[in-house]
Design a protein around this motif. Sequence first.
Motif, PDB file in Angstrom:
ATOM      1  N   LEU A  19       0.720  -1.173  -0.107  1.00 23.53           N
ATOM      2  CA  LEU A  19       0.042   0.047   0.047  1.00 23.53           C
ATOM      3  C   LEU A  19       0.820   1.228   0.027  1.00 23.53           C
ATOM      4  O   LEU A  19       1.987   1.233   0.583  1.00 23.53           O
ATOM      5  N   PRO A  20       0.309   2.350  -0.756  1.00 27.80           N
ATOM      6  CA  PRO A  20       0.963   3.702  -0.575  1.00 27.80           C
ATOM      7  C   PRO A  20       0.915   4.189   0.993  1.00 27.80           C
ATOM      8  O   PRO A  20      -0.057   3.996   1.725  1.00 27.80           O
ATOM      9  N   ILE A  21       2.059   4.925   1.176  1.00 29.56           N
ATOM     10  CA  ILE A  21       2.139   5.434   2.552  1.00 29.56           C
ATOM     11  C   ILE A  21       1.688   7.005   2.596  1.00 29.56           C
ATOM     12  O   ILE A  21       2.055   7.831   1.898  1.00 29.56           O
ATOM     13  N   GLY A  22       0.844   7.193   3.348  1.00 30.72           N
ATOM     14  CA  GLY A  22       0.195   8.644   3.526  1.00 30.72           C
ATOM     15  C   GLY A  22       1.287   9.404   4.611  1.00 30.72           C
ATOM     16  O   GLY A  22       2.068   9.055   5.057  1.00 30.72           O
ATOM     17  N   PRO A  23       0.759  10.812   4.670  1.00 35.99           N
ATOM     18  CA  PRO A  23       1.444  11.874   5.437  1.00 35.99           C
ATOM     19  C   PRO A  23       1.241  11.380   6.818  1.00 35.99           C
ATOM     20  O   PRO A  23       0.101  10.868   7.261  1.00 35.99           O
ATOM     21  N   ALA A  24       2.563  11.511   7.639  1.00 34.60           N
ATOM     22  CA  ALA A  24       2.383  10.871   9.104  1.00 34.60           C
ATOM     23  C   ALA A  24       1.409  11.829   9.870  1.00 34.60           C
ATOM     24  O   ALA A  24       1.149  12.983   9.805  1.00 34.60           O
ATOM     25  N   THR A  25       0.890  11.249  11.068  1.00 32.54           N
ATOM     26  CA  THR A  25       0.090  11.812  12.054  1.00 32.54           C
ATOM     27  C   THR A  25       0.827  11.977  13.474  1.00 32.54           C
ATOM     28  O   THR A  25       1.656  10.707  13.452  1.00 32.54           O
ATOM     29  N   TYR A  26       0.360  12.571  14.255  1.00 33.58           N
ATOM     30  CA  TYR A  26       1.296  12.634  15.596  1.00 33.58           C
ATOM     31  C   TYR A  26      -0.030  12.596  16.849  1.00 33.58           C
ATOM     32  O   TYR A  26      -1.042  13.165  16.855  1.00 33.58           O
TER      33      TYR A  26
END
Lengths: 391, 263
Positions: free
Chosen positions: A178-185
């Motif tokens: 799967l493609p990797i999305g933008p990170a969350t914190y």
Amino acid sequence: MTRGTWFALIAAFVAGQAGAQTSLSGSIAGELRYFPQSPAFAGQSDEPLQFSTSFEARISHDLENGNNRIVVSPFLRFGGDGRDHVDLREAFWLHQRDGWSLTVGIDKVFWGVTESRHLVNIINQDDALEDIDGEDKLGQPMVSLSFYGDFGALSVYVLPWFREREFLDFGDRLAGPLPIGPATYDSPDARSHVDYALRWSHSVGSVDVGLSYFNGTSREPRMIATGPTLVPHYDQISQAGLDLQLTTGDWLWKLEAIRRNGHGPGFWAATGGFEWTTPGFAGTGADLGLIAEYSHDGRDPTLAPATLYDDDLFLGARLALNDISDTNLLAGALLDRDTDARVFLIEGQRRLGDDWLLSLEGRFFDGATGSDPILAIQNDDFLSISLKRSF
Amino acid sequence: MKPFLPLLLASLLVVPVSVFAGSDGAARGLAIAQESERRDTGWRDSTVDVTMILQDRRGQTRERMLRLSMLEKPGNAGDKTLTIFDSPPDMAGTLFLSHAVVGNDDNLWLYLPSLKRVKRISSSNKTGAFFGSEFAYEDISAPEIGKFTYNYVGDKPCGRLTCFVVERFPTYRNSGYSKLVTWFDTAEYRPQRIDYVDRSGRALKVLTFSGYKRYAGRYWRPQTLTMQNNKTGRTTILRYGNYAFGRGLSDAYFSQGNLRNIQ
């Protein structure tokens, strides 16, 4: 001013200082990776060969005979399907006096003793584009103060900026399905959350011991399936760590253990085992070492980042020929005790002349089913050969 | 400043070893080793540059550049040694730290600059080669008096000098040797030659010391060490240069915590 004038001015400045010394070292390398199997997922590259080159340099400038030092170490890799990247491994100012030192800037820190897993080593983010073994690290911005003496070594770290793990692009080998999305914190401060860490280490007779504590953003992301992508989520955690080595006779007994809070319920994890070396193996000048390490990890895989090391045994053998070319070879297997998942590795090195180093590296994955993290890369066995010229 | 006056006085007080030596070889051997050490006491710390030349049986050679720092510890405390590798270039920055321990294994650490990792290694692998050389770890360990028992064999000519020939028997476990036949010259008690005899009694290696020079008016140091291995046919030559003494190095400098700051 032209660039040449600048260089001349800097050179004059550097040369003009008493007790000043500049050194430059580094390497350039070419690497060929071979993927013998077809990719597992649609859209992944089926080119079996990847070629990449990497460049590394370290410029160090000492003032007052090393009481003050400035170090800059850039690293870059280009080519090789999605592994292109640039990093500053080091860019710091060091001030040192007898018994203490202060570092301000980007640096690397290693804690721990075991070979198959680096459980307590938490300061630096993995450079996941370089390798999957967690030994290559990104430089970490820090202010660190260390004291050393009869009490061992005590270090305090303030880590003001977080480095996100970099991922291979969707479609690259070893990238997963799967493609990797933008990170969350977890933290509203995201990457600018200030982390801190402490470590004390000491050596008494045959025992080397380290105690460490970390509080801040987890270097390991939790990968959350969100629609058609995986989103890396970085939780706030705290982790206490112990590393212990007993060196006795031909045996090295090793243990690393952690207690971590913040990834679901608090959990324990440990890696322990031995390394046994027999010098002058079979009447030759070679040393043969055998390594056995067991890893247990108590994390809840639905609430914490997935790990390969939940209940696994690592068995390995290391051969050092002690010849003029420093030839050495390491072969090992990580065996999951609950599933049939297995990872085999081979690493070898030999120096050619004085300045060239030939390396061989192989990773082979097998038997993963269900939720084994290696399932996503099971068809991405690879063998790589690299040639490095150091200067 | 070095305390030159006390050193001069001390050297005037040197008494011939025969006064101390008992009638039996063990006491005389010990007395010779003690006198050799006594004459080399008081340097406190020292640094030296080393070129290590590895030569295989076909005559092919490789050169490595090292820098050594040593800290003298009084009595049975055990000297400390730090080795910095400057070449080959892929090993530059690798460090080897050794704390000699009398009556037990030495404590050894390796520092790997690429990972910035400090690794405690076993010194029981004493017979293991020191970075591909013909020197075993135990050969480069500080020859503390308490690590051996002794037997004086007799006086023999060694080059233009005469030597006391003393057998040293390792008292530590896991030595690769049954004995080290050590030749001290009768003039200055400097080691001139060591014959390493393996555990089955065969002559394994010969180490020769040459080009002795006196530093700080007192301390004799060789310019060249040559280790010949009869079994492998390989030779390792160490060439020393730029000896310096009394630089004020501290215990903290030789601690594991300081390794990451050394280059």
